[in-house]
Design an enzyme around this catalytic site. Sequence first.
Site, mmCIF file in Angstrom:
data_model
loop_
_atom_site.group_PDB
_atom_site.id
_atom_site.type_symbol
_atom_site.label_atom_id
_atom_site.label_comp_id
_atom_site.label_asym_id
_atom_site.label_seq_id
_atom_site.Cartn_x
_atom_site.Cartn_y
_atom_site.Cartn_z
ATOM 1 N N ARG A 93 3.729 34.084 19.620
ATOM 2 C CA ARG A 93 3.875 35.003 20.745
ATOM 3 C C ARG A 93 3.815 36.449 20.271
ATOM 4 O O ARG A 93 3.192 37.300 20.922
ATOM 5 C CB ARG A 93 5.208 34.742 21.458
ATOM 6 C CG ARG A 93 5.477 35.726 22.579
ATOM 7 C CD ARG A 93 6.818 35.497 23.240
ATOM 8 N NE ARG A 93 7.060 36.472 24.300
ATOM 9 C CZ ARG A 93 8.109 36.451 25.116
ATOM 10 N NH1 ARG A 93 9.023 35.500 24.984
ATOM 11 N NH2 ARG A 93 8.247 37.359 26.051
ATOM 12 N N ASN A 98 3.746 28.016 29.890
ATOM 13 C CA ASN A 98 2.741 29.035 30.198
ATOM 14 C C ASN A 98 1.490 28.875 29.345
ATOM 15 O O ASN A 98 1.555 28.347 28.233
ATOM 16 C CB ASN A 98 3.334 30.421 29.969
ATOM 17 C CG ASN A 98 4.223 30.858 31.103
ATOM 18 O OD1 ASN A 98 3.896 30.673 32.263
ATOM 19 N ND2 ASN A 98 5.377 31.435 30.779
ATOM 20 N N CYS A 124 7.104 27.982 38.250
ATOM 21 C CA CYS A 124 7.389 29.305 37.692
ATOM 22 C C CYS A 124 8.636 29.838 38.378
ATOM 23 O O CYS A 124 8.936 29.470 39.514
ATOM 24 C CB CYS A 124 6.204 30.239 37.931
ATOM 25 S SG CYS A 124 6.417 31.922 37.302
ATOM 26 N N HIS A 150 1.505 34.135 37.955
ATOM 27 C CA HIS A 150 1.603 35.470 37.363
ATOM 28 C C HIS A 150 0.567 36.437 37.939
ATOM 29 O O HIS A 150 0.207 37.436 37.305
ATOM 30 C CB HIS A 150 1.516 35.412 35.839
ATOM 31 C CG HIS A 150 2.732 34.806 35.208
ATOM 32 N ND1 HIS A 150 2.943 34.761 33.857
ATOM 33 C CD2 HIS A 150 3.830 34.227 35.771
ATOM 34 C CE1 HIS A 150 4.110 34.177 33.601
ATOM 35 N NE2 HIS A 150 4.657 33.838 34.750
ATOM 36 N N TYR A 210 3.990 41.063 37.124
ATOM 37 C CA TYR A 210 2.787 40.945 36.300
ATOM 38 C C TYR A 210 1.621 41.765 36.833
ATOM 39 O O TYR A 210 0.665 42.027 36.097
ATOM 40 C CB TYR A 210 2.382 39.472 36.164
ATOM 41 C CG TYR A 210 3.381 38.691 35.349
ATOM 42 C CD1 TYR A 210 3.270 38.590 33.966
ATOM 43 C CD2 TYR A 210 4.468 38.080 35.967
ATOM 44 C CE1 TYR A 210 4.194 37.895 33.221
ATOM 45 C CE2 TYR A 210 5.404 37.379 35.222
ATOM 46 C CZ TYR A 210 5.269 37.292 33.850
ATOM 47 O OH TYR A 210 6.204 36.616 33.112
#
Length: 421
Positions: A90, A144, A164, A194, A244
């Site tokens: 990440r 995700n 989500c 998102h 987002y």
Amino acid sequence: MKLAVVGGGSTYTPELIDGFARLRDTLPITELVLVDPAAERLELVGGLARRIFAKQGHPGKIVTTSDLDAGVEGADAVLLQLRVGGQAARNQDETWPLECGCVGQETTGAGGLAKALRTVPVVLDIAERVRRANPDAWIIDFTNPVGIVTRALLQAGHKAVGLCNVAIGFQRKFAKLLDVAPSEVHLDHVGLNHLTWETGVRIGGPDGENALPRLLAEHGDAIADDLHLPRPVLDRLGVVPSYYLRYFYAHDEVVRELGTKPSRAAEVAAMEKELLEMYGDPALDEKPALLGKRGGAFYSEAAVDLAASLLGGGGSPYQVVNTYNNGTLPFLPDDAVIETQAAVGKDGAVPLPVAPVDPLYAGLIANVTAYEDLALEAALRGGRDRVFKALLAHPLVGQYAYADGLTDRLIAHNREHLAWA
């Protein structure tokens, strides 16, 4: 009722356990299996999970295992909350895109594509093993990028629904501002995972009074502050975009900000180290306050609600989920995966009708759906050209020089996770 959580060693898991314990009448679990290859971490999380159940008087048994096949055997539902490559991967997703002047984020843009490429093959392997162990089991995907992963699962014929926590977060926030029970708030939630907008906030159900104009008039400053967007933007749009959307509406500003501070992954990694130390304390028998800063707010309530409905229990009749479009948004293919209000029951999720979508949002939804088509193709078949095309299609990239540079960086940073590289 048996549930399995793949990625059960996540520091998120005590949030989920707390929800299972508090909402046991809604979802009466008799056995909960936490599955994770990281044995030491899993035992810390599992120990706290058992203490939470014991403190709250939950009679269910909690089992921990690194054996996926044994863990999902006989499960009525399997929750996926894994992170391929961990926080280290990440951290890379959030940093190398900045070298090309693009947003570094783990679920959208170039970083989101990298995560999809790492994740889709792993999830499909897990799902196939679940199907062999129990073909009737539901798969609830919280991994995700949820939209792409859920589409991969559905396309492969699995009984899957994506989840989500963005929608339930808005529901709880709006309920508090309106001084009503969360169950009274029904969102007109439109878009992709998102990439969503709240175009209506209805009181009492899908046909209830639309309180969104009142929310924006009376609480617009607070909502704008939470989204880190200027209040006039919300007033001009007349809707509430998800957080987002800031990556799209204020791209260059976000890139500048991200270049001046540590990555979110670095912050979370430090937090996780502290959380795991807490989880090892045999006196701790509740989720610590620090977990609230980790992310995933209200995830447990959403997961319990969805699992209860899919398994024929007492979940809410309408929930925001990720599922096939099937004509809901007429400008998208039927097999696109959208995030929308749906009627959820033991046969799955059926999207509710959606009012015509303003071209301002429909255009971006269609663009990102095209990117997701290409991203899934790259995840399933590999190849530099497929990665390049997906990046070129993404509105946060969109220039061939950027796409070329990002493709090289993506492959270099993810080679160990890409069988074809």
